[in-house]
Design a protein around this motif. Structure first.
Motif, short mmCIF file in Angstrom:
data_model
loop_
_atom_site.label_atom_id
_atom_site.label_comp_id
_atom_site.label_asym_id
_atom_site.label_seq_id
_atom_site.Cartn_x
_atom_site.Cartn_y
_atom_site.Cartn_z
N TRP A 4 0.75 -1.19 0.11
CA TRP A 4 -0.29 0.01 -0.02
C TRP A 4 0.95 1.46 -0.02
O TRP A 4 0.46 2.26 -0.63
CB TRP A 4 -0.76 0.03 1.19
N THR A 5 1.91 1.11 0.65
CA THR A 5 2.88 2.48 0.84
C THR A 5 3.46 2.69 -1.03
O THR A 5 3.51 3.77 -1.06
CB THR A 5 4.08 1.86 1.54
N LEU A 9 2.58 5.89 -3.13
CA LEU A 9 3.88 6.54 -3.65
C LEU A 9 3.84 6.88 -5.12
O LEU A 9 3.73 7.85 -5.53
CB LEU A 9 5.14 5.95 -3.42
N VAL A 10 3.30 5.73 -5.88
CA VAL A 10 3.25 5.91 -7.20
C VAL A 10 1.93 6.80 -7.66
O VAL A 10 2.01 7.52 -8.55
CB VAL A 10 3.05 4.63 -7.81
N GLY A 21 -1.76 19.05 -7.35
CA GLY A 21 -1.18 19.33 -6.05
C GLY A 21 -1.79 18.78 -4.86
O GLY A 21 -1.11 18.02 -4.17
N GLY A 22 -3.04 18.77 -4.70
CA GLY A 22 -3.73 18.42 -3.56
C GLY A 22 -3.88 16.86 -3.49
O GLY A 22 -3.61 16.49 -2.17
N ILE A 23 -3.95 16.40 -4.48
CA ILE A 23 -3.98 14.94 -4.47
C ILE A 23 -2.44 13.96 -4.21
O ILE A 23 -2.51 13.17 -3.56
CB ILE A 23 -4.57 14.26 -5.91
N ALA A 24 -1.57 14.97 -4.94
CA ALA A 24 -0.21 14.43 -4.66
C ALA A 24 0.05 14.56 -3.17
O ALA A 24 0.87 13.70 -2.83
CB ALA A 24 0.55 15.34 -5.61
N ALA A 27 -1.65 12.01 -1.08
CA ALA A 27 -1.05 10.65 -1.32
C ALA A 27 0.45 10.52 -0.78
O ALA A 27 0.88 9.32 -0.23
CB ALA A 27 -1.07 10.05 -2.79
N THR A 28 1.19 11.54 -1.09
CA THR A 28 2.47 11.46 -0.44
C THR A 28 2.32 11.25 1.36
O THR A 28 3.34 10.50 1.84
CB THR A 28 3.31 12.86 -0.72
N ASP A 29 1.44 12.11 1.62
CA ASP A 29 1.49 12.05 3.27
C ASP A 29 0.83 10.54 3.56
O ASP A 29 1.53 10.09 4.76
CB ASP A 29 0.52 13.08 3.73
#
Length: 54
Positions: A4-5, A9-10, A21-24, A27-29
């Motif tokens: 899942w990590t 990340l992908v 930007g918001g989705i990235a 997802a990064t967090d």
């Protein structure tokens, strides 16, 4: 959990490439949180395995 990590990340990388930007950021967090949870669980299982042997 590591799977899942990597998935998040992908997703973060793809979203960043397309400019979402918001989705990235979300997802990064989420990937970062899952990575640290995985890391803690790995260390705990490593210590428990060492305690069983000794």
């Amino acid at each position: 959990m590591l799977r899942w990590t990597i998935v998040f990340l992908v997703v973060a990388i793809v979203a960043a490439l397309f400019g979402f930007g918001g989705i990235a950021a979300a997802a990064t967090d989420f990937a970062r949180i899952l990575f640290f949870i995985f890391l803690v669980l790995f260390v705990i299982s490593l210590v428990m395995g060492m305690m069983r042997r000794g």
